[in-house]
Scaffold this motif. Structure first.
Motif, PDB file in Angstrom:
ATOM      1  N   ILE A 127     -11.303 -27.156 -52.179  1.00  0.00           N
ATOM      2  CA  ILE A 127     -12.261 -27.925 -52.985  1.00  0.00           C
ATOM      3  C   ILE A 127     -11.527 -28.579 -54.149  1.00  0.00           C
ATOM      4  N   VAL A 128     -11.910 -29.831 -54.409  1.00  0.00           N
ATOM      5  CA  VAL A 128     -11.405 -30.542 -55.593  1.00  0.00           C
ATOM      6  C   VAL A 128     -12.599 -31.015 -56.405  1.00  0.00           C
ATOM      7  N   HIS A 129     -12.554 -30.749 -57.696  1.00  0.00           N
ATOM      8  CA  HIS A 129     -13.551 -31.323 -58.604  1.00  0.00           C
ATOM      9  C   HIS A 129     -12.796 -32.158 -59.635  1.00  0.00           C
ATOM     10  N   ALA A 130     -13.140 -33.443 -59.729  1.00  0.00           N
ATOM     11  CA  ALA A 130     -12.419 -34.353 -60.630  1.00  0.00           C
ATOM     12  C   ALA A 130     -13.397 -35.329 -61.258  1.00  0.00           C
ATOM     13  N   HIS A 131     -12.882 -36.113 -62.208  1.00  0.00           N
ATOM     14  CA  HIS A 131     -13.727 -37.030 -62.979  1.00  0.00           C
ATOM     15  C   HIS A 131     -13.195 -38.457 -62.898  1.00  0.00           C
ATOM     16  N   PRO A 132     -13.059 -39.004 -61.706  1.00  0.00           N
ATOM     17  CA  PRO A 132     -12.451 -40.332 -61.562  1.00  0.00           C
ATOM     18  C   PRO A 132     -13.409 -41.462 -61.965  1.00  0.00           C
ATOM     19  N   LEU A 133     -12.846 -42.436 -62.670  1.00  0.00           N
ATOM     20  CA  LEU A 133     -13.680 -43.416 -63.372  1.00  0.00           C
ATOM     21  C   LEU A 133     -14.489 -44.343 -62.464  1.00  0.00           C
ATOM     22  N   ALA A 134     -13.876 -44.826 -61.379  1.00  0.00           N
ATOM     23  CA  ALA A 134     -14.619 -45.773 -60.531  1.00  0.00           C
ATOM     24  C   ALA A 134     -15.810 -45.084 -59.863  1.00  0.00           C
ATOM     25  N   CYS A 135     -15.617 -43.837 -59.453  1.00  0.00           N
ATOM     26  CA  CYS A 135     -16.741 -43.090 -58.845  1.00  0.00           C
ATOM     27  C   CYS A 135     -17.851 -42.903 -59.871  1.00  0.00           C
TER      28      CYS A 135
END
Ligand SMILES: [Zn+2]
Length: 237
Positions: A92-100
């Motif tokens: 599992i990956v949890h991230a905060h990418p800007l375009a999404c």
């Protein structure tokens, strides 16, 4: 290298990849299930760019820290409750990418607009509620929204990917942000008119997903590339 060492190294690398490739900066985390158990390796509460394979925590699906030095990330419940709900998920990956994040805040669903987006042919559901996932209950709600899928957009927050292994989850997160970034560029170039975007049909998306999807990519050159770059890029990308 033993299986345990490989898995620990993959988890640390996955964390560094999401930071080096701009999907997260100070926040975000990747984890991997210890095969056949309800336990998983996850980085400690610091930037994913600083993840250390020799200093990972082991947490179980009830949120109990079983080993390791340090504090868990406050959103470890995302990982715990998805692993509980999905025996098929091992990374599992949890991230905060800007375009999404931008897509969620203009009310545009994710669309498949290039080859690497094909992995998301089934659509990417949105978890609408804002705020951090800091409880078992909220972790369960994210898991419910994810359903049987491989990714969920989290409004004004970020993304979570959940796949058969941590390499695939990481590649998938990178592909999703690349896809969302392209979609945003296309929207801008089309004057904001979403109808002008020539999104792939279901058949086209399935074709490209089969050719370039995260499971394929994780086994080969995408993981090799992302991990090699993460090893030499300085912190901060
Ligand atoms: Zn978050």
């Amino acid at each position: 290298m033993s299986d345990e060492k490989t898995l620990r190294r993959d988890v640390a690398l996955a964390n560094r990849i999401i930071e080096r490739f701009g999907l997260s900066n100070a926040f975000g985390h990747a984890s991997a299930r210890i095969p056949g158990t309800n336990r998983f390796y996850i980085s400690t509460r610091r930037s994913p760019g600083l993840a250390d394979e020799n200093n990972l925590l082991v947490i179980d699906t009830d949120g109990k820290t079983l080993s390791g030095d340090g504090t868990p990330n406050s959103e470890f419940w995302i990982h715990a409750r998805i692993y509980a709900a999905r025996p098929d998920v091992n990374g599992i990956v949890h991230a905060h990418p800007l375009a999404c994040i931008a897509l969620t805040q203009i009310g545009e669903p994710h669309r498949v607009v290039h080859n690497q987006g094909g992995a998301f042919a089934d659509g990417v559901p949105e978890y609408e509620r804002i705020g951090l996932i800091r409880s078992r209950e909220l972790g369960d709600l994210v898991a419910q929204r994810l359903g049987k899928g491989i990714a969920v957009m989290m409004r004004g927050h970020g993304i979570t990917t959940a796949l058969a292994d941590v390499r695939a989850a990481t590649v998938s997160a990178c592909f999703l942000e690349e896809s969302a970034d392209l979609q945003m560029r296309m929207l801008a170039a089309a004057g904001g008119d979403a109808k002008r975007i020539r999104a792939f049909t279901r058949e086209e998306a399935e074709l490209t997903g089969g050719q370039t999807g995260p499971s394929v990519a994780a086994a080969g050159r995408a993981w090799e590339y992302y991990s090699a770059v993460a090893e030499i890029k300085p912190l901060g990308g």
